[in-house]
Design a protein around this motif. Structure first.
Motif, PDB file in Angstrom:
ATOM      1  N   VAL A   1      72.441  51.151  38.338  1.00 43.19           N
ATOM      2  CA  VAL A   1      73.030  51.402  37.059  1.00 43.19           C
ATOM      3  C   VAL A   1      73.941  50.295  36.974  1.00 43.19           C
ATOM      4  O   VAL A   1      73.714  49.342  35.851  1.00 43.19           O
TER       5      VAL A   1
ATOM      6  N   ASP B   1      79.471  43.904  45.484  1.00 38.29           N
ATOM      7  CA  ASP B   1      79.012  45.060  46.074  1.00 38.29           C
ATOM      8  C   ASP B   1      79.164  44.652  47.468  1.00 38.29           C
ATOM      9  O   ASP B   1      78.396  43.528  48.004  1.00 38.29           O
TER      10      ASP B   1
ATOM     11  N   GLN C   1      77.516  46.015  49.940  1.00 41.09           N
ATOM     12  CA  GLN C   1      76.217  46.586  50.330  1.00 41.09           C
ATOM     13  C   GLN C   1      75.131  45.852  49.363  1.00 41.09           C
ATOM     14  O   GLN C   1      75.435  45.476  48.394  1.00 41.09           O
TER      15      GLN C   1
ATOM     16  N   CYS D   1      73.550  55.877  46.401  1.00 45.34           N
ATOM     17  CA  CYS D   1      72.699  56.703  45.881  1.00 45.34           C
ATOM     18  C   CYS D   1      71.280  56.589  45.266  1.00 45.34           C
ATOM     19  O   CYS D   1      70.195  56.971  45.603  1.00 45.34           O
ATOM     20  N   SER D   2      71.218  55.163  44.856  1.00 42.47           N
ATOM     21  CA  SER D   2      69.947  54.744  44.202  1.00 42.47           C
ATOM     22  C   SER D   2      68.840  54.594  45.368  1.00 42.47           C
ATOM     23  O   SER D   2      67.680  54.534  44.769  1.00 42.47           O
TER      24      SER D   2
ATOM     25  N   ALA E   1      64.630  61.147  44.092  1.00 39.67           N
ATOM     26  CA  ALA E   1      63.477  61.489  44.228  1.00 39.67           C
ATOM     27  C   ALA E   1      62.309  60.486  43.420  1.00 39.67           C
ATOM     28  O   ALA E   1      61.177  61.015  43.461  1.00 39.67           O
TER      29      ALA E   1
ATOM     30  N   VAL F   1      62.014  59.929  40.419  1.00 41.98           N
ATOM     31  CA  VAL F   1      61.385  60.610  38.979  1.00 41.98           C
ATOM     32  C   VAL F   1      62.007  60.188  37.727  1.00 41.98           C
ATOM     33  O   VAL F   1      63.139  60.195  37.794  1.00 41.98           O
TER      34      VAL F   1
ATOM     35  N   ALA G   1      85.507  45.666  45.773  1.00 43.97           N
ATOM     36  CA  ALA G   1      86.624  45.591  44.847  1.00 43.97           C
ATOM     37  C   ALA G   1      87.601  46.583  45.209  1.00 43.97           C
ATOM     38  O   ALA G   1      87.261  47.746  45.583  1.00 43.97           O
TER      39      ALA G   1
ATOM     40  N   GLN H   1      74.781  61.569  37.313  1.00 50.43           N
ATOM     41  CA  GLN H   1      74.229  62.916  38.168  1.00 50.43           C
ATOM     42  C   GLN H   1      72.809  62.864  38.527  1.00 50.43           C
ATOM     43  O   GLN H   1      72.454  62.014  39.407  1.00 50.43           O
ATOM     44  N   HIS H   2      71.813  63.583  38.140  1.00 47.94           N
ATOM     45  CA  HIS H   2      70.256  63.993  38.507  1.00 47.94           C
ATOM     46  C   HIS H   2      69.527  62.677  37.835  1.00 47.94           C
ATOM     47  O   HIS H   2      68.473  62.701  37.878  1.00 47.94           O
TER      48      HIS H   2
ATOM     49  N   GLY I   1      70.240  59.067  37.099  1.00 52.90           N
ATOM     50  CA  GLY I   1      70.834  57.731  37.194  1.00 52.90           C
ATOM     51  C   GLY I   1      69.580  56.651  37.199  1.00 52.90           C
ATOM     52  O   GLY I   1      69.504  55.898  36.375  1.00 52.90           O
ATOM     53  N   LEU I   2      68.341  57.048  37.790  1.00 53.61           N
ATOM     54  CA  LEU I   2      67.194  56.222  37.705  1.00 53.61           C
ATOM     55  C   LEU I   2      66.794  56.174  36.210  1.00 53.61           C
ATOM     56  O   LEU I   2      66.215  55.418  35.807  1.00 53.61           O
ATOM     57  N   THR I   3      66.688  57.588  35.547  1.00 53.76           N
ATOM     58  CA  THR I   3      66.108  57.649  34.316  1.00 53.76           C
ATOM     59  C   THR I   3      66.865  56.866  33.350  1.00 53.76           C
ATOM     60  O   THR I   3      66.197  56.402  32.315  1.00 53.76           O
TER      61      THR I   3
HETATM   62  C1  LIG Z   1      68.521  63.732  46.441  1.00 51.89           C
HETATM   63  C2  LIG Z   1      68.672  63.185  44.873  1.00 51.89           C
HETATM   64  C3  LIG Z   1      67.553  62.902  44.299  1.00 51.89           C
HETATM   65  C4  LIG Z   1      67.634  62.473  43.141  1.00 51.89           C
HETATM   66  N1  LIG Z   1      66.573  62.086  42.258  1.00 51.89           N
HETATM   67  C5  LIG Z   1      66.453  61.452  41.061  1.00 51.89           C
HETATM   68  C6  LIG Z   1      65.339  61.417  40.253  1.00 51.89           C
HETATM   69  O1  LIG Z   1      64.241  61.518  40.712  1.00 51.89           O
HETATM   70  N2  LIG Z   1      65.658  60.569  39.120  1.00 51.89           N
HETATM   71  C7  LIG Z   1      66.793  59.977  38.581  1.00 51.89           C
HETATM   72  O2  LIG Z   1      66.782  59.600  37.476  1.00 51.89           O
HETATM   73  N3  LIG Z   1      67.883  60.345  39.381  1.00 51.89           N
HETATM   74  C8  LIG Z   1      67.843  60.915  40.530  1.00 51.89           C
HETATM   75  N4  LIG Z   1      68.817  61.218  41.379  1.00 51.89           N
HETATM   76  C9  LIG Z   1      70.238  60.575  40.944  1.00 51.89           C
HETATM   77  C10 LIG Z   1      70.218  58.873  41.057  1.00 51.89           C
HETATM   78  O3  LIG Z   1      69.792  58.610  42.221  1.00 51.89           O
HETATM   79  C11 LIG Z   1      71.759  58.565  40.793  1.00 51.89           C
HETATM   80  O4  LIG Z   1      72.169  59.162  39.508  1.00 51.89           O
HETATM   81  C12 LIG Z   1      71.772  56.975  40.745  1.00 51.89           C
HETATM   82  O5  LIG Z   1      71.281  56.570  41.791  1.00 51.89           O
HETATM   83  C13 LIG Z   1      73.325  56.521  40.503  1.00 51.89           C
HETATM   84  O6  LIG Z   1      73.165  55.066  40.435  1.00 51.89           O
HETATM   85  P1  LIG Z   1      74.542  54.379  40.522  1.00 51.89           P
HETATM   86  O7  LIG Z   1      74.242  52.768  40.510  1.00 51.89           O
HETATM   87  O8  LIG Z   1      75.537  54.860  39.577  1.00 51.89           O
HETATM   88  O9  LIG Z   1      75.086  54.797  41.953  1.00 51.89           O
HETATM   89  P2  LIG Z   1      74.984  54.001  43.401  1.00 51.89           P
HETATM   90  O10 LIG Z   1      73.462  53.975  43.626  1.00 51.89           O
HETATM   91  O11 LIG Z   1      75.501  54.961  44.276  1.00 51.89           O
HETATM   92  O12 LIG Z   1      75.659  52.748  43.402  1.00 51.89           O
HETATM   93  C14 LIG Z   1      76.785  52.470  43.392  1.00 51.89           C
HETATM   94  C15 LIG Z   1      77.165  51.223  44.130  1.00 51.89           C
HETATM   95  O13 LIG Z   1      78.645  50.857  44.187  1.00 51.89           O
HETATM   96  C16 LIG Z   1      78.865  50.385  45.300  1.00 51.89           C
HETATM   97  N5  LIG Z   1      80.499  50.229  45.258  1.00 51.89           N
HETATM   98  C17 LIG Z   1      80.947  51.392  45.411  1.00 51.89           C
HETATM   99  N6  LIG Z   1      82.302  51.202  45.584  1.00 51.89           N
HETATM  100  C18 LIG Z   1      82.552  49.975  45.384  1.00 51.89           C
HETATM  101  C19 LIG Z   1      83.766  48.877  45.435  1.00 51.89           C
HETATM  102  N7  LIG Z   1      84.995  49.315  45.232  1.00 51.89           N
HETATM  103  N8  LIG Z   1      83.396  47.679  45.058  1.00 51.89           N
HETATM  104  C20 LIG Z   1      82.006  46.982  44.952  1.00 51.89           C
HETATM  105  N9  LIG Z   1      81.030  47.953  45.219  1.00 51.89           N
HETATM  106  C21 LIG Z   1      81.453  49.388  45.088  1.00 51.89           C
HETATM  107  C22 LIG Z   1      78.442  51.101  46.365  1.00 51.89           C
HETATM  108  O14 LIG Z   1      78.201  50.199  47.491  1.00 51.89           O
HETATM  109  C23 LIG Z   1      76.723  51.257  45.701  1.00 51.89           C
HETATM  110  O15 LIG Z   1      75.936  50.089  45.906  1.00 51.89           O
HETATM  111  C24 LIG Z   1      68.617  61.730  42.559  1.00 51.89           C
HETATM  112  C25 LIG Z   1      69.931  61.917  43.600  1.00 51.89           C
HETATM  113  C26 LIG Z   1      69.972  62.289  44.844  1.00 51.89           C
HETATM  114  C27 LIG Z   1      70.892  62.300  45.492  1.00 51.89           C
END
Ligand SMILES: Cc1cc2nc3c(=O)[nH]c(=O)nc-3n(C[C@H](O)[C@H](O)[C@H](O)COP(=O)(O)OP(=O)(O)OC[C@H]3O[C@@H](n4cnc5c(N)ncnc54)[C@H](O)[C@@H]3O)c2cc1C
Length: 418
Positions: A16, A35, A37, A43-44, A48, A50, A225, A379-380, A382-384
């Motif tokens: 995201v 970040d 990392q 979570c990304s 799965a 999709v 942060a 939630q489920h 994020g990739l989408t």
């Molecule tokens: C088992 C499973 C299957 C899934 N399957 C699907 C799917 O098939 N299709 C789909 O669309 N979604 C799916 N999802 C959901 C999807 O993976 C998540 O919605 C998505 O990864 C969220 O992305 P994000 O960038 O919000 O969070 P994240 O990927 O968690 O990224 C957040 C980032 O913020 C960083 N961060 C946190 N705090 C700080 C800080 N204080 N300072 C700087 N950086 C910080 C972290 O290090 C991290 O890198 C699935 C999730 C799971 C668990």
């Protein structure tokens, strides 16, 4: 009117955050991502894969509430609870139940339908001009059922999706087998969503997008942060390596968004749906497309680096260790569904989906601080929805009309005290 170029800091380099950074960069802003990392390790990394643009029905429905009580006492259920976390979860659960009322389910389903309908075009824009798009394959995906009861529920869901313009076909057992020769004889039928796509390497997808961001002049900094201090003319970000000042901040830290938002004075009922995955480089089977186990709610996805079993939901916060039984349960069901599954070495992973009780993300400006925007709670999906989220954040900062109604996802929808 030419757009003013600003210094914008995105906090979080998950799918995201990187999608927001790319969209803002395309608008001519000077963008920095913080970040600790490397990109795509949260979570990304483990999802799965999709692009589930057919997933327009929220988790909270009357049917979910009816199914929950027996599930909570079963080791095999797709939804489990860590009992020691219940006292912390209760406020979230109360809101979740409130959102399962039919009127709310209808409103949320409409909002998810609009978001998913706009998602594909936004993903195409996100990957344009880089190598991330090579990891997307338009395979469609299947949901398969082992019981007549599961199939009946699946039929009802397919009808509901079709009614809302989402393409979802009901398949007989033989039709399932024609797509999936490796499946067990015990299958009674399934669903196919032909318009959905898959990503063969979700972590690599974020890395490639981050590479494109850096190649276009974007800046990635490996710092956390710690605290935000917004003022009218700038936002100060205290990091573990000094203070940064920026004109605008986008908080895209997934499950960790709550603390930074509280610094701004915004309070969200954010909690996590923990999800699990198992991955084997050689598994003896390789389905041609992702397959959801309809009763057990995990997806078997043919990834570039092997076979991944990913899914399940566990309500248990972020501090408790993974429950090893969840991995074993997923593997037992996968072996039943695919009798020739032959992997012996599985790597294990657990991740934290960030989930609001209404199953909708938070996207847009803080109601208190116009120089802070939020992009979390996917939630489920994020990739989408990442590409669309980036577009909506950039559109709002640029003052352009959004491609979807932002009302259902607006940060100010929660009235909460700190
Ligand atoms: C088992 C499973 C299957 C899934 N399957 C699907 C799917 O098939 N299709 C789909 O669309 N979604 C799916 N999802 C959901 C999807 O993976 C998540 O919605 C998505 O990864 C969220 O992305 P994000 O960038 O919000 O969070 P994240 O990927 O968690 O990224 C957040 C980032 O913020 C960083 N961060 C946190 N705090 C700080 C800080 N204080 N300072 C700087 N950086 C910080 C972290 O290090 C991290 O890198 C699935 C999730 C799971 C668990």
């Amino acid at each position: 009117m030419p757009m003013t170029s600003r210094d914008i800091t995105v906090i979080g380099a998950g799918i995201v955050g990187i999608a927001c950074a790319r969209s803002l960069q395309r608008d001519g802003h000077r963008v920095q991502v913080l970040d600790p990392q490397p990109p795509g390790q949260g979570c990304s990394w483990g999802n799965a894969g999709v692009f589930a643009t057919d997933s327009v029905i929220p988790l909270a429905t009357p049917a979910t509430l009816r199914a929950v009580p027996p599930m909570l006492f079963s080791r095999e259920a797709p939804l489990t609870l860590r009992w020691s976390y219940v006292p912390w979860l209760l406020p979230w659960l109360a809101r979740f139940v409130a959102n399962a009322r039919p009127r709310r389910v209808e409103a949320i389903t409409r909002a998810l339908t609009a978001l998913c309908a706009a998602a594909d075009d936004a993903t195409a824009r996100l990957v344009a001009g880089g190598r991330a798009g090579e990891l997307i394959h338009r395979t469609g995906w299947l949901t398969i059922f082992e019981t007549e009861r599961g199939l009946a529920a699946g039929r009802a869901e397919a009808a509901e999706r079709n009614r809302r313009g989402v393409n979802c076909e009901v398949l007989s057992a033989d039709e399932v087998r024609s797509w999936l020769p490796e499946v067990t004889e015990r299958i009674v039928g399934g669903l196919r969503s032909p318009d959905c796509a898959m990503c063969t390497n979700p972590g690599g997808f974020v890395e490639r997008l981050a590479d494109a961001f850096c190649a276009a002049g974007g800046d990635l900094e490996a710092v956390r942060a710690r605290r935000l201090r917004p003022r009218s003319d700038e936002v100060r970000i205290e990091t573990d390596d000094g203070v940064r000042a920026t004109e605008h901040v986008v908080i895209a830290t997934g499950i960790e968004a709550k603390g930074l938002a509280a610094d701004v004075g915004d309070h969200f009922p954010l909690d996590t749906e923990r999800g699990y995955h198992l991955m084997a480089p050689e598994a003896g089977i390789r389905p041609a497309l992702p397959v959801m186990a309809g009763e057990h709610k995990f997806v078997t996805t043919p990834m570039a680096l092997g076979l991944r079993l990913a899914g399940l939901t566990e309500l248990g916060g972020t501090r408790l260790p993974p429950n090893p039984e969840r991995f074993r349960s997923m593997l037992r069901h996968a072996r039943r569904l695919f009798p020739t599954l032959a992997a012996s070495e599985w790597s294990e992973w657990m991740g934290f989906r960030s989930t609001l009780p209404d199953s909708l993300p938070v996207i847009g400006r803080s109601p208190r601080q116009p120089n802070v925007s939020y992009a979390f709670g996917h939630q489920h999906l994020g990739l989408t929805l990442a590409g669309l989220t980036g577009q909506l954040i950039a559109d709002e900062i640029a003052g352009r009309d959004p491609v979807v109604d932002m009302h259902p996802v607006r940060p100010g929808r929660w009235r909460m005290r700190g």
